[in-house]
Design an enzyme around this catalytic site. Structure first.
Site, PDB file in Angstrom:
ATOM      1  N   ARG A   1       1.069  -1.120  -0.033  1.00  0.00           N
ATOM      2  CA  ARG A   1      -0.037   0.068   0.084  1.00  0.00           C
ATOM      3  C   ARG A   1       0.927   1.229  -0.040  1.00  0.00           C
ATOM      4  NH1 ARG A   1      -4.894   1.382  -1.240  1.00  0.00           N
ATOM      5  NH2 ARG A   1      -5.596  -0.363   0.266  1.00  0.00           N
TER       6      ARG A   1
ATOM      7  N   ILE B   1      -0.604   6.949   8.556  1.00  0.00           N
ATOM      8  CA  ILE B   1      -1.524   5.924   8.748  1.00  0.00           C
ATOM      9  C   ILE B   1      -1.475   4.788   7.976  1.00  0.00           C
ATOM     10  CG2 ILE B   1      -3.377   7.405   9.794  1.00  0.00           C
ATOM     11  CD1 ILE B   1      -4.577   7.385   6.932  1.00  0.00           C
ATOM     12  N   PRO B   2      -0.246   3.914   8.134  1.00  0.00           N
ATOM     13  CA  PRO B   2      -0.016   2.898   7.239  1.00  0.00           C
ATOM     14  C   PRO B   2      -1.248   1.814   7.486  1.00  0.00           C
ATOM     15  CG  PRO B   2       1.490   2.843   9.040  1.00  0.00           C
ATOM     16  CD  PRO B   2       0.766   4.081   9.219  1.00  0.00           C
ATOM     17  N   HIS B   3      -1.478   0.902   6.204  1.00  0.00           N
ATOM     18  CA  HIS B   3      -2.696   0.262   6.412  1.00  0.00           C
ATOM     19  C   HIS B   3      -2.504  -0.899   5.055  1.00  0.00           C
ATOM     20  CE1 HIS B   3      -4.313   3.465   4.150  1.00  0.00           C
ATOM     21  NE2 HIS B   3      -5.172   2.703   3.514  1.00  0.00           N
ATOM     22  N   GLY B   4      -3.091  -1.755   5.085  1.00  0.00           N
ATOM     23  CA  GLY B   4      -2.806  -2.812   4.188  1.00  0.00           C
ATOM     24  C   GLY B   4      -3.725  -2.519   2.663  1.00  0.00           C
TER      25      GLY B   4
END
Length: 159
Positions: free
Chosen positions: A51, A65-68
């Site tokens: 991502r 805001i790291p997310h997959g």
């Protein structure tokens, strides 16, 4: 839905003294916290990195805001957040990040969480307090729903 973020963050998913050599290292640290609390499979970390490589999750105000990816959702056991603070900052492709709020959300739940986090970060005082938090209780309080407090009326005075 105003307390969605607070309800997804467990105290053990808050790390306030991390060090990262750069963006990918910071994302790996955040993802590992989600793994450690049982919210995701280890492979979700790769989905978070994927991502990040396609679009930066840096929001501004020193926060990312790291997310997959959508494909990584099958690796999520339950919706959860992790907060990782980098007191010395982490280079996020030219931006300095002090706090990462990692998101694991199945379905469309991440959009409500993102909107809620954006509201917090639009308040400079709350964003600064998040970047400077040194205790998990401070982070939990910042993510808790903000209620309007009314000034108490003075007893015995007529208007």
């Amino acid at each position: 839905m105003p307390d969605r973020a607070a309800g997804l963050l467990a105290p053990e998913a808050i790390r306030l003294d991390a060090r990262a050599t750069g963006r990918d290292h910071a994302v790996r640290l955040c993802g590992q916290v989600l793994v450690d609390v049982g919210a995701v499979e280890p492979g979700y970390i790769d989905a978070m990195l994927e991502r990040e490589r396609s679009i930066s999750t840096y929001l501004g105000e020193g926060v990312a805001i790291p997310h997959g990816t959508n494909e990584g959702r099958d690796l999520i056991h339950r919706d959860a957040l992790a907060v990782v603070r980098f007191p010395e900052g982490a280079d996020w492709n030219g931006n300095e990040v002090a706090v990462c709020i990692a998101i694991a959300a199945r379905g469309g739940g991440h959009m409500a969480i993102l909107a809620e986090l954006a509201e917090i970060l639009m308040d400079p005082d709350r964003a600064r307090a998040l970047r400077e938090a040194t205790e998990p209780a401070q982070v939990l309080a910042l993510l808790a729903p903000q209620t309007e407090t009314q000034e108490p009326t003075e007893q015995g005075h007529t208007v």
